[in-house]
Design a protein around this motif. Structure first.
Motif, short mmCIF file in Angstrom:
data_model
loop_
_atom_site.label_atom_id
_atom_site.label_comp_id
_atom_site.label_asym_id
_atom_site.label_seq_id
_atom_site.Cartn_x
_atom_site.Cartn_y
_atom_site.Cartn_z
N VAL A 1 17.85 -1.29 -1.17
CA VAL A 1 17.00 -0.98 -2.31
C VAL A 1 17.90 -0.72 -3.51
O VAL A 1 18.89 0.00 -3.40
CB VAL A 1 16.13 0.28 -2.04
N TYR A 2 17.57 -1.32 -4.64
CA TYR A 2 18.36 -1.09 -5.85
C TYR A 2 17.48 -1.21 -7.08
O TYR A 2 16.47 -1.91 -7.10
CB TYR A 2 19.55 -2.05 -5.92
N ALA A 3 17.90 -0.49 -8.12
CA ALA A 3 17.17 -0.51 -9.39
C ALA A 3 17.61 -1.74 -10.19
O ALA A 3 18.79 -2.03 -10.30
CB ALA A 3 17.46 0.76 -10.18
N VAL A 4 16.62 -2.45 -10.71
CA VAL A 4 16.88 -3.58 -11.59
C VAL A 4 16.94 -3.09 -13.02
O VAL A 4 17.75 -3.53 -13.82
CB VAL A 4 15.80 -4.66 -11.42
N SER A 5 16.06 -2.14 -13.33
CA SER A 5 16.02 -1.49 -14.63
C SER A 5 15.38 -0.12 -14.43
O SER A 5 15.12 0.28 -13.29
CB SER A 5 15.22 -2.33 -15.64
N ARG A 6 15.11 0.58 -15.51
CA ARG A 6 14.47 1.90 -15.37
C ARG A 6 13.06 1.79 -14.81
O ARG A 6 12.53 2.74 -14.26
CB ARG A 6 14.41 2.61 -16.72
N THR A 7 12.44 0.63 -14.97
CA THR A 7 11.06 0.46 -14.49
C THR A 7 10.92 -0.71 -13.51
O THR A 7 9.86 -1.35 -13.46
CB THR A 7 10.11 0.24 -15.69
N ALA A 8 11.96 -0.98 -12.75
CA ALA A 8 11.88 -2.06 -11.76
C ALA A 8 12.82 -1.76 -10.60
O ALA A 8 13.97 -1.39 -10.80
CB ALA A 8 12.23 -3.40 -12.39
N VAL A 9 12.29 -1.93 -9.39
CA VAL A 9 13.07 -1.73 -8.17
C VAL A 9 12.89 -2.96 -7.30
O VAL A 9 11.78 -3.47 -7.14
CB VAL A 9 12.60 -0.47 -7.40
N ARG A 10 13.99 -3.45 -6.74
CA ARG A 10 13.94 -4.56 -5.77
C ARG A 10 14.32 -4.01 -4.40
O ARG A 10 15.11 -3.07 -4.30
CB ARG A 10 14.90 -5.68 -6.15
N PHE A 11 13.77 -4.64 -3.37
CA PHE A 11 14.11 -4.20 -2.02
C PHE A 11 14.11 -5.37 -1.07
O PHE A 11 13.48 -6.40 -1.30
CB PHE A 11 13.14 -3.11 -1.53
N GLU B 1 0.83 -1.21 0.00
CA GLU B 1 0.00 0.00 0.00
C GLU B 1 0.86 1.26 0.00
O GLU B 1 0.50 2.25 -0.64
CB GLU B 1 -0.94 -0.01 1.21
N ALA B 2 1.99 1.23 0.69
CA ALA B 2 2.87 2.40 0.73
C ALA B 2 3.58 2.63 -0.60
O ALA B 2 3.82 3.77 -1.00
CB ALA B 2 3.90 2.25 1.84
N LEU B 3 3.90 1.55 -1.31
CA LEU B 3 4.64 1.67 -2.58
C LEU B 3 3.73 1.85 -3.79
O LEU B 3 4.19 2.26 -4.85
CB LEU B 3 5.54 0.45 -2.77
N GLU B 4 2.47 1.55 -3.65
CA GLU B 4 1.54 1.63 -4.79
C GLU B 4 1.49 3.03 -5.42
O GLU B 4 1.49 3.15 -6.64
CB GLU B 4 0.16 1.16 -4.37
N PRO B 5 1.47 4.14 -4.64
CA PRO B 5 1.48 5.46 -5.27
C PRO B 5 2.74 5.71 -6.12
O PRO B 5 2.66 6.37 -7.16
CB PRO B 5 1.43 6.44 -4.09
N LEU B 6 3.88 5.16 -5.70
CA LEU B 6 5.09 5.30 -6.51
C LEU B 6 4.94 4.55 -7.83
O LEU B 6 5.29 5.06 -8.90
CB LEU B 6 6.32 4.76 -5.76
N ARG B 7 4.41 3.34 -7.75
CA ARG B 7 4.23 2.54 -8.98
C ARG B 7 3.24 3.22 -9.92
O ARG B 7 3.49 3.32 -11.13
CB ARG B 7 3.71 1.14 -8.62
N MET B 8 2.14 3.72 -9.37
CA MET B 8 1.14 4.39 -10.21
C MET B 8 1.70 5.67 -10.84
O MET B 8 1.30 6.06 -11.93
CB MET B 8 -0.11 4.72 -9.38
N GLY B 9 2.66 6.30 -10.16
CA GLY B 9 3.29 7.52 -10.69
C GLY B 9 4.55 7.25 -11.49
O GLY B 9 5.29 8.18 -11.83
N ASN B 10 4.81 5.97 -11.81
CA ASN B 10 5.99 5.57 -12.57
C ASN B 10 7.29 6.06 -11.94
O ASN B 10 8.23 6.45 -12.62
CB ASN B 10 5.91 6.05 -14.03
N ASP B 11 7.36 6.03 -10.61
CA ASP B 11 8.56 6.44 -9.89
C ASP B 11 9.27 5.19 -9.39
O ASP B 11 8.92 4.63 -8.34
CB ASP B 11 8.17 7.35 -8.72
N TYR B 12 10.25 4.73 -10.14
CA TYR B 12 10.97 3.51 -9.82
C TYR B 12 12.40 3.78 -9.36
O TYR B 12 13.31 3.03 -9.65
CB TYR B 12 10.98 2.57 -11.04
N THR B 13 12.59 4.85 -8.64
CA THR B 13 13.92 5.19 -8.16
C THR B 13 14.15 4.56 -6.78
O THR B 13 13.24 4.53 -5.95
CB THR B 13 14.13 6.71 -8.07
#
Length: 195
Positions: free
Chosen positions: A146-156, A114-126
């Motif tokens: 936390v690290y970026a996998v690609s421009r549109t993917a973040v793993r944590f 729920e906390a990360l959903e607004p980031l995903r909806m706003g295309n904020d994958y930093t």
């Protein structure tokens, strides 16, 4: 003539007192007597203690799924030899949470989603934005990775009290799982090496 004295009488009394204290159950915790054990509509821990491991039960908001029954198929092909790759890398398979901890893990995973959903909806994958949201939930920076996998993917990966939380945020969804560490060590980071 030399007389050998024994202390049998003196040493026996403290040992008997210690045995009596242990037999009386001094310091024993009785199941179901604390406020935590008594409430929340969950089964008591008596069943858990009787079996030696926590019992899974439906968590709040969760519908139980029936366990599939397996029947032997007489026309089935013979079983394959053991998979040695899986056997040798079993130390990398996370341990599941059980009992009440499993419910706590499901709730924590839902809060993260729920906390990360607004980031995903706003295309904020930093990683910075994701780390900020995790910090806003009370997870300190030194316990998060936390690290970026690609421009549109973040793993944590979050080392939370009593559990580990890992997940991925991609354009289609945010996935979060809770687990209880690894067989070879209790940390949240995936073990390296091999057998």
């Amino acid at each position: 003539m030399t007389t050998i004295r024994t202390r049998r009488g003196r040493l026996g009394i403290p040992a008997l007192v210690a045995l009596a204290v242990l037999a009386a159950g001094c310091g024993t915790r009785h199941v179901g007597t604390t406020a935590q054990d008594a409430g929340a509509g969950t089964p008591t821990t008596a069943a858990t203690l009787a079996q030696g491991k926590p019992v899974d039960f439906p968590c709040p908001g969760e519908t139980p799924t029936p366990t599939p029954t397996r029947t032997a198929d007489p026309t089935a092909a013979p079983t394959l030899p053991p998979d040695h790759y899986a056997e040798n890398h079993g130390f990398k398979v996370p341990l599941p949470l059980r009992g009440r901890s499993r419910c706590d893990g499901l709730a924590a995973a839902q809060r993260l989603k729920e906390a990360l959903e607004p980031l995903r909806m706003g295309n904020d994958y930093t990683p910075e934005s994701t780390r900020g949201r995790l910090a806003g939930l009370g997870y300190p920076a030194e316990r998060t990775n936390v690290y970026a996998v690609s421009r549109t993917a973040v793993r944590f990966l979050v080392e939370a009290p009593g559990m580990c939380l890992t997940g991925t945020m991609i354009p289609d969804s945010t996935q979060v799982e809770a687990f209880d560490g690894y067989p070879d060590h209790r940390g949240c980071d995936e073990p390296r090496g091999g057998h």
